[in-house]
Design a protein around this motif. Structure first.
Motif: not given
Length: 114
Positions: A6-12
């Motif tokens: 878990s923890g994957g995301d869209l990040v700048q």
């Protein structure tokens, strides 16, 4: 043995991210746990791993860029990345080694916007 990332995301770009992997089921006799990421054309490359006695190994290209850690009581493995770059955008997988067997999670996607 089941692994759930878990923890994957869209990040700048330039931002930080911490991935988690929780192990459940038959967790005995695990030799090592680690993080891999999808690399073209169709393979997974090691990011870092921790052995059962706490030794940490980073892939040469990943040294200084990622931090692997674990919480034994919570059966959870972590991967931290500061200063994300677009090159880090891919799927990240948790892996466990037990004897001659390997176990994989389903992966968690990391997307980096520039």
């Amino acid at each position: 043995l089941q692994l759930a990332e878990s923890g994957g995301d869209l990040v700048q770009a330039g931002g930080s991210l911490k991935l988690s992997c929780t192990a459940s089921g038959m967790r005995h006799s695990i030799n090592a746990m680690g993080w891999y990421r999808q690399a073209p054309p169709n393979q997974r490359e090691l990011v870092a791993k921790i052995t059962h006695d706490g030794r940490i190994q980073y892939a040469d290209a990943m040294k200084g860029r990622f931090i692997i850690s674990r919480d034994i009581g919570a059966n959870t493995l972590y991967l931290k990345r500061n200063r994300l770059s677009p090159d880090d955008a891919t799927d990240y997988y948790c892996n466990a080694e037990r004897g001659t067997s390997e176990y994989w999670g389903k992966g968690t996607p990391v997307t980096v916007s520039s």
